[in-house]
Design a protein around this motif. Structure first.
Motif, short mmCIF file in Angstrom:
data_model
loop_
_atom_site.label_atom_id
_atom_site.label_comp_id
_atom_site.label_asym_id
_atom_site.label_seq_id
_atom_site.Cartn_x
_atom_site.Cartn_y
_atom_site.Cartn_z
N CYS A 99 44.15 53.01 43.96
CA CYS A 99 43.16 52.58 42.74
C CYS A 99 43.72 51.90 41.62
N ARG A 100 44.95 52.05 41.20
CA ARG A 100 45.65 51.84 39.89
C ARG A 100 45.56 50.41 40.25
N ASN A 101 46.04 49.68 41.23
CA ASN A 101 46.07 48.17 41.73
C ASN A 101 44.64 47.65 41.75
N ILE A 102 43.81 48.48 42.33
CA ILE A 102 42.56 47.78 42.37
C ILE A 102 42.05 47.63 40.74
N ALA A 103 42.11 48.45 40.20
CA ALA A 103 41.82 48.64 38.78
C ALA A 103 42.21 47.67 37.88
N LYS A 104 43.44 47.27 38.11
CA LYS A 104 44.43 46.26 37.39
C LYS A 104 43.95 44.96 37.78
N ARG A 105 43.38 44.61 39.02
CA ARG A 105 43.19 43.34 39.43
C ARG A 105 41.60 43.02 38.89
N ARG A 106 40.78 44.05 38.97
CA ARG A 106 39.54 44.04 38.65
C ARG A 106 39.41 43.61 37.04
N ASN A 107 40.25 44.49 36.24
CA ASN A 107 40.39 44.15 34.68
C ASN A 107 40.78 42.56 34.50
N ARG A 108 41.63 42.04 35.39
CA ARG A 108 41.91 40.83 35.26
C ARG A 108 40.93 39.84 35.72
N GLY A 109 39.82 40.28 36.15
CA GLY A 109 38.95 39.55 36.76
C GLY A 109 39.10 38.87 37.97
#
Ligand code: C2E
Ligand code: MG
Ligand code: MG
Ligand code: MG
Length: 288
Positions: A99-109
């Motif tokens: 989840c953390r890794n997915i969120a990190k990437r989505r936050n960077r677009g």
């Protein structure tokens, strides 16, 4: 003592492997520390679409990179964690890391793709386990449809009614549920009939010999799954020959050394994507 009767028969089983015992004890007593100090790493192994060979997702597999023992594989630590009823600690941590890794990437677009995670049957015994997953998903704002839960067949059969309930619960909460190692257990056909799985992940033992019987079994599973409306993934695809066979037989997705080994999640399979391209589609590859 009577002649001919020895106190300790010299069989393989009686030999105690002290180094193994030591490792098991170490694993059991250090799992909390391993999680806290991030000795547990999440790796991803690519899933490709059969027809196009493009990247369409990945499986999360854990590795224990230990300061004392070096790389420890799931085959060594999963059974110990199950036996000591600590497996949920690992599975929860892996879920959070994903989840953390997915969120990190989505936050960077940046792009993300669906990830499947392995759960133990024992996880469902832990009070509020599923609720806690929901809390994480909400916290990290992850679209649930891209999280898939893999449950192993042999484990499902352990308590059928109970697992049916767990599978239904997971589905109702919005996760896709995959049957892992399909065909390896005793009642595969019953599973096909009774359970509501989204996907069958076909056990690699059928592929490994490529014998006539195995190929007929794989083709039949693929046919049945298609007619019933269940997705299919073949695991353990190692050779081009196996890939071509599965593609011709209509296997939707594949995973195996032929397409890539498990790699640290941080790289997000960049090289695999460069090599093969990605599947674009609503539930296969998402941009924020
Ligand atoms: P699995 O879920 O059936 O995962 C497939 C296993 O086959 C993985 O082993 C993977 O590295 C390996 N594999 C992939 N492609 C090939 C191939 O082409 N040829 C061969 N021979 N092997 C291939 P791994 O990572 O050692 O994991 C072993 C098992 O441990 C997994 O089997 C899964 O059931 C379990 N596991 C791994 N991580 C976790 C976890 O975080 N939680 C739980 N509960 N179980 C886990
Ligand atoms: Mg799996
Ligand atoms: Mg499997
Ligand atoms: Mg397995």
């Amino acid at each position: 003592p009577k002649k001919g009767i020895r106190k300790f028969p010299r069989s393989q089983q009686d030999k105690i492997d002290f180094s193994r015992l030591e490792l098991e004890q170490y694993i059991e007593s250090h799992i909390e520390e391993a999680i806290e100090k991030r000795w547990i790493k999440v790796y991803l192994q690519v899933n490709i679409r059969g027809l196009s060979r493009r990247v369409c997702g990945a499986e999360a597999l854990s590795r224990w990179v230990d300061p004392k023992y070096g790389m420890i594989y799931p085959g060594d630590f999963i059974p110990v964690l199950e036996k000591s009823l600590k497996i949920h600690l690992l599975d929860f941590f892996v879920f959070e890391e994903v989840c953390r890794n997915i969120a990190k990437r989505r936050n960077r677009g940046e792009a993300v793709f669906p990830i499947s995670l392995n759960f133990s049957r024992l996880d469902f015994d832990v009070e509020r386990f599923l609720d806690k997953l929901d809390d994480l998903v909400a916290l990290y704002k992850i679209p649930k449809s891209i999280l898939h839960v893999e449950i192993t067949e042999s484990v499902v059969m352990h308590n059928e009614e109970y697992m049916k309930f767990a599978v239904r619960q997971l589905r109702e909460q919005g996760y896709k549920v995959w049957m892992d190692d399909f065909g390896s257990g005793y009642s595969s056909l019953n599973l096909l009939k009774e359970f509501e799985f989204d996907t069958f992940k076909i056990d690699m033992r059928f592929l490994s010999d490529m014998g006539k019987k195995s190929l007929i079994i794989i083709s039949s599973i693929l046919y049945m799954a298609k007619e019933i409306g269940i997705h299919t993934v073949a695991e353990g695809v190692e050779t081009e020959e196996q890939y071509q066979f599965l593609k011709a037989a209509g296997c939707e997705r594949m995973q195996g050394y032929c397409f890539g080994r498990p790699e640290p999640i941080e790289n997000w399979l960049a090289e695999r994507i460069e090599e093969n391209g990605v599947e674009s589609g609503e539930d296969t590859f998402l941009y924020d």
